[in-house]
Design a protein around this motif. Sequence first.
Motif, PDB file in Angstrom:
ATOM      1  N   ILE A   7      -3.582  12.082 -23.743  1.00  0.00           N
ATOM      2  CA  ILE A   7      -3.367  11.586 -22.387  1.00  0.00           C
ATOM      3  C   ILE A   7      -3.448  10.064 -22.454  1.00  0.00           C
ATOM      4  O   ILE A   7      -4.528   9.500 -22.614  1.00  0.00           O
ATOM      5  N   LEU A   8      -2.301   9.410 -22.360  1.00  0.00           N
ATOM      6  CA  LEU A   8      -2.238   7.968 -22.575  1.00  0.00           C
ATOM      7  C   LEU A   8      -1.823   7.187 -21.342  1.00  0.00           C
ATOM      8  O   LEU A   8      -1.823   5.957 -21.370  1.00  0.00           O
ATOM      9  N   SER A   9      -1.458   7.862 -20.260  1.00  0.00           N
ATOM     10  CA  SER A   9      -0.985   7.161 -19.070  1.00  0.00           C
ATOM     11  C   SER A   9      -1.729   7.673 -17.842  1.00  0.00           C
ATOM     12  O   SER A   9      -2.200   8.820 -17.822  1.00  0.00           O
ATOM     13  N   PRO A  10      -1.843   6.851 -16.799  1.00  0.00           N
ATOM     14  CA  PRO A  10      -2.471   7.315 -15.556  1.00  0.00           C
ATOM     15  C   PRO A  10      -1.763   8.527 -14.962  1.00  0.00           C
ATOM     16  O   PRO A  10      -2.410   9.410 -14.405  1.00  0.00           O
ATOM     17  N   GLU A  11      -0.436   8.588 -15.112  1.00  0.00           N
ATOM     18  CA  GLU A  11       0.321   9.724 -14.577  1.00  0.00           C
ATOM     19  C   GLU A  11      -0.081  11.025 -15.278  1.00  0.00           C
ATOM     20  O   GLU A  11      -0.266  12.060 -14.638  1.00  0.00           O
TER      21      GLU A  11
ATOM     22  N   ALA B 155       4.241   6.916  -4.879  1.00  0.00           N
ATOM     23  CA  ALA B 155       4.312   7.318  -6.286  1.00  0.00           C
ATOM     24  C   ALA B 155       3.318   8.432  -6.579  1.00  0.00           C
ATOM     25  O   ALA B 155       3.642   9.412  -7.265  1.00  0.00           O
ATOM     26  N   ALA B 156       2.092   8.310  -6.061  1.00  0.00           N
ATOM     27  CA  ALA B 156       1.082   9.347  -6.297  1.00  0.00           C
ATOM     28  C   ALA B 156       1.465  10.650  -5.615  1.00  0.00           C
ATOM     29  O   ALA B 156       1.324  11.735  -6.202  1.00  0.00           O
ATOM     30  N   VAL B 157       1.960  10.572  -4.375  1.00  0.00           N
ATOM     31  CA  VAL B 157       2.336  11.782  -3.635  1.00  0.00           C
ATOM     32  C   VAL B 157       3.485  12.512  -4.328  1.00  0.00           C
ATOM     33  O   VAL B 157       3.460  13.740  -4.473  1.00  0.00           O
ATOM     34  N   ILE B 158       4.490  11.765  -4.783  1.00  0.00           N
ATOM     35  CA  ILE B 158       5.618  12.391  -5.489  1.00  0.00           C
ATOM     36  C   ILE B 158       5.135  13.092  -6.748  1.00  0.00           C
ATOM     37  O   ILE B 158       5.535  14.227  -7.052  1.00  0.00           O
ATOM     38  N   LEU B 159       4.260  12.440  -7.487  1.00  0.00           N
ATOM     39  CA  LEU B 159       3.723  13.038  -8.715  1.00  0.00           C
ATOM     40  C   LEU B 159       2.916  14.294  -8.408  1.00  0.00           C
ATOM     41  O   LEU B 159       3.031  15.314  -9.097  1.00  0.00           O
ATOM     42  N   ILE B 160       2.100  14.247  -7.347  1.00  0.00           N
ATOM     43  CA  ILE B 160       1.293  15.416  -6.957  1.00  0.00           C
ATOM     44  C   ILE B 160       2.191  16.579  -6.553  1.00  0.00           C
ATOM     45  O   ILE B 160       1.985  17.723  -6.993  1.00  0.00           O
ATOM     46  N   GLU B 161       3.185  16.298  -5.729  1.00  0.00           N
ATOM     47  CA  GLU B 161       4.087  17.368  -5.265  1.00  0.00           C
ATOM     48  C   GLU B 161       4.858  17.969  -6.439  1.00  0.00           C
ATOM     49  O   GLU B 161       5.011  19.193  -6.532  1.00  0.00           O
TER      50      GLU B 161
ATOM     51  N   THR C  80       0.811  -1.226   0.000  1.00  0.00           N
ATOM     52  CA  THR C  80       0.000   0.000   0.000  1.00  0.00           C
ATOM     53  C   THR C  80       0.838   1.266   0.000  1.00  0.00           C
ATOM     54  O   THR C  80       0.428   2.284  -0.537  1.00  0.00           O
ATOM     55  N   SER C  81       2.027   1.232   0.573  1.00  0.00           N
ATOM     56  CA  SER C  81       2.799   2.467   0.697  1.00  0.00           C
ATOM     57  C   SER C  81       3.477   2.860  -0.604  1.00  0.00           C
ATOM     58  O   SER C  81       3.630   4.044  -0.897  1.00  0.00           O
ATOM     59  N   ALA C  82       3.888   1.870  -1.428  1.00  0.00           N
ATOM     60  CA  ALA C  82       4.583   2.203  -2.666  1.00  0.00           C
ATOM     61  C   ALA C  82       3.694   2.972  -3.641  1.00  0.00           C
ATOM     62  O   ALA C  82       4.100   4.017  -4.162  1.00  0.00           O
ATOM     63  N   PRO C  83       2.445   2.539  -3.923  1.00  0.00           N
ATOM     64  CA  PRO C  83       1.588   3.332  -4.799  1.00  0.00           C
ATOM     65  C   PRO C  83       1.289   4.716  -4.234  1.00  0.00           C
ATOM     66  O   PRO C  83       1.211   5.695  -4.982  1.00  0.00           O
ATOM     67  N   GLN C  84       1.094   4.819  -2.903  1.00  0.00           N
ATOM     68  CA  GLN C  84       0.836   6.128  -2.321  1.00  0.00           C
ATOM     69  C   GLN C  84       2.040   7.041  -2.500  1.00  0.00           C
ATOM     70  O   GLN C  84       1.900   8.209  -2.834  1.00  0.00           O
TER      71      GLN C  84
END
Length: 322
Positions: free
Chosen positions: A302-306, A36-42, A30-34
């Motif tokens: 837009i082709l990726s979730p990121e 990744a999302a947090v780094i992308l958001i920041e 659970t922590s690895a996806p979070q």
Amino acid sequence: MDTAQWQAFARQFPQLSHRQRLASGDLLHTSAPQAAAVILIEQTALAQLHCPACGATRFHRHGQAHGLQRYRCVPCRKTFNALTGTPLAHLHHKERWLAYADCLLNSFSVRKAAAQVTIHRNTSFRWRHRFLALAKTDRPRCLHGITEADEMYILESQKGSRHMTRPARQRGGRASQRGISNEQVCVLVARDRTGQTVDFVTGMGQLTKATLHACLPPVIDRDILLVSDGHPAYPAFAREIGIEHAAVNLRAGIRVRGTVHVQNVNAYHSRLRGWLRAFHGVATRYLPNYLGWRWILDARRILSPESLLRATLGTFPHLMVT
């Protein structure tokens, strides 16, 4: 954690009980996806970070909360983070956002996305429209050259409304009147030959000249050739704003006159209708979100979730044609 610390930490693994091993696996999962999302958001917010309350760019770090860095504004003293003021503010389960963005790119239904990401169906519905709130605004600023315009009509739906203004219809029901009436929602689509597309939910019933004046002038060049079918609103509109217009007589079976045709916009209508059919009726109040969602998929920018998560925060891929 440096190498020596990691090695010391790893040496303790054999001492873990079976239950502790399972808990550790769940934590890593659970922590690895979070992260990744947090780094992308920041990273996405950093380039344009400012105080949502007063707009100031003078702030300092003020601890962390829910995995995100918090900031305190120097002039107004209010605190904020990278999600404050965005459609994703106050949503939980950041570790599942990228997986949910992938569900949107695959056009999953609410229930299928909920099962895929392991969230409640109501959460899935809420996330869908939060994710699309800003992403749907990523549209071309202006159409150029030969621009086709045509309207399509979708049966009005009050699905999900607590206070309906008419008797409820069964799913897949039909209008009580034949043809185009005030039971139909008009969707105006304009598309140039490079594929750039804009659309508008213009209201109930027939398209009018006033509707064209309200929608098209801000998004078309004055040197375009506007191509339409035989609807009388288009030539009157083109004449009043001073642009060229050409029409094809679909009723007479004339679909193409050289470069004059509306096949591109009609093909877009066909793809849109086929795609909407899988949702078994879209509530009219959410129709602009679905039109934006369809444009995201059709434009293939837009082709990726990121990329979709960045667009959800208002950072879009560069438009090649504006």
